[in-house]
Enzyme design. Sequence first.
Site, PDB file in Angstrom:
ATOM      1  N   LYS A  70      -6.972 -21.275  12.920  1.00 23.48           N
ATOM      2  CA  LYS A  70      -5.850 -20.350  13.753  1.00 23.48           C
ATOM      3  C   LYS A  70      -6.154 -18.784  13.970  1.00 23.48           C
ATOM      4  CE  LYS A  70      -2.019 -23.261  12.004  1.00 23.48           C
ATOM      5  NZ  LYS A  70      -0.541 -23.014  11.468  1.00 23.48           N
ATOM      6  N   ASN A  91      -1.747 -21.033  17.054  1.00 24.46           N
ATOM      7  CA  ASN A  91      -1.857 -22.333  16.897  1.00 24.46           C
ATOM      8  C   ASN A  91      -1.570 -22.947  18.175  1.00 24.46           C
ATOM      9  OD1 ASN A  91       1.195 -22.315  17.728  1.00 24.46           O
ATOM     10  ND2 ASN A  91       1.767 -23.527  15.948  1.00 24.46           N
ATOM     11  N   GLY A 133      -0.826 -16.521   5.188  1.00 28.33           N
ATOM     12  CA  GLY A 133      -0.673 -16.849   6.740  1.00 28.33           C
ATOM     13  C   GLY A 133       0.559 -17.606   7.276  1.00 28.33           C
ATOM     14  N   ASN A 154       5.466 -12.172  -3.739  1.00 25.48           N
ATOM     15  CA  ASN A 154       4.194 -13.014  -4.052  1.00 25.48           C
ATOM     16  C   ASN A 154       3.767 -12.556  -5.515  1.00 25.48           C
ATOM     17  OD1 ASN A 154       2.196 -14.124  -2.648  1.00 25.48           O
ATOM     18  ND2 ASN A 154       0.884 -12.381  -2.795  1.00 25.48           N
ATOM     19  N   SER A 158       1.084  -6.304  -3.860  1.00 20.03           N
ATOM     20  CA  SER A 158       0.249  -5.577  -2.805  1.00 20.03           C
ATOM     21  C   SER A 158       0.186  -6.094  -1.525  1.00 20.03           C
ATOM     22  CB  SER A 158      -0.789  -4.857  -3.260  1.00 20.03           C
ATOM     23  OG  SER A 158      -2.152  -5.990  -3.537  1.00 20.03           O
ATOM     24  N   LYS A 159      -0.027  -7.404  -1.776  1.00 26.08           N
ATOM     25  CA  LYS A 159      -0.325  -8.235  -0.670  1.00 26.08           C
ATOM     26  C   LYS A 159       1.264  -8.548   0.308  1.00 26.08           C
ATOM     27  CE  LYS A 159      -2.673 -12.422   0.910  1.00 26.08           C
ATOM     28  NZ  LYS A 159      -3.253 -13.867   0.727  1.00 26.08           N
ATOM     29  N   GLN A 248       7.556 -26.820  15.794  1.00 19.41           N
ATOM     30  CA  GLN A 248       6.619 -26.238  16.255  1.00 19.41           C
ATOM     31  C   GLN A 248       5.855 -26.780  17.661  1.00 19.41           C
ATOM     32  OE1 GLN A 248       2.936 -26.628  16.148  1.00 19.41           O
ATOM     33  NE2 GLN A 248       3.147 -28.687  14.748  1.00 19.41           N
TER      34      GLN A 248
END
Length: 275
Positions: A70, A91, A133, A154, A158-159, A248
Amino acid sequence: MTQQTPDQYRVFGNPIEHSRSPDIHHIFAEKSQQSIDYQKQLVDIEDFSNAVSGFIHQGGKGANVTVPFKEQALIIADELTERASLAGAVNTLSFREGKIFGDNTDGEGLVQDLIANNVILKQSRILLLGAGGAARGVLLPLLAQTPHSIVVANRTVSKAEILCQHFADKRLSACGFQDLEQQQFDVIINATSASLSGSLPPIPISLISQNVVCYDMVYGKDLTPFLRWAKENGAIKVIDGLGMLVGQAAVSFEVWRGIAPEVRSVIDSLRASLK
């Protein structure tokens, strides 16, 4: 009278054997009387760009892209939709006028599935588990539904913070899993890969009540570990990611063919085949 050759589509991935995309798109095409031929194609990790070029050369009209390509699809696209650009991943590829157009339909697929399941997103407090992602790909469509707030939780805070900064929206905030005690949400969306390995995101049991909707982007024959845990602890409405998968695909189909296909019967059919 000569029979017209069907338009060619692909889904590129590695692995790809498990993909249900050809089944889904052929049902869409049959129900909407569109002439397409949609196949899955295993691509070597180093060969994605060549595979796409070769398919365009053969007259391909468009392609879906799954793991792990992707981000590479984002790079080879000449033009990107806003949702693809912000998702940092593509995608759905369309080939026309000598150009490659990149889109990302994952988030819209999620949103449409939530709406189809009568989940109220407007002014809701949403908890998004994970900052990879999968989470990044759904944030823009979720924000478009005007929720009250979205907390991205998370393991590495920091992410999650970097992800929130990327979207620069005051309704977004970040925290660690350990910071969720005492908080309350209307909708919890699991965008971690925990369910794939049979484990749980490390969130407190206090988040679960009969009023919270729990959604897992993963699906399987049975309830995912996260949804089973949520149900055991009092959640009444639990939804897996099968509808997102079909949703999707439906948005991709509409991008290519200009027709929004009916999804409910396709979800039911796939659900029956899983059993």
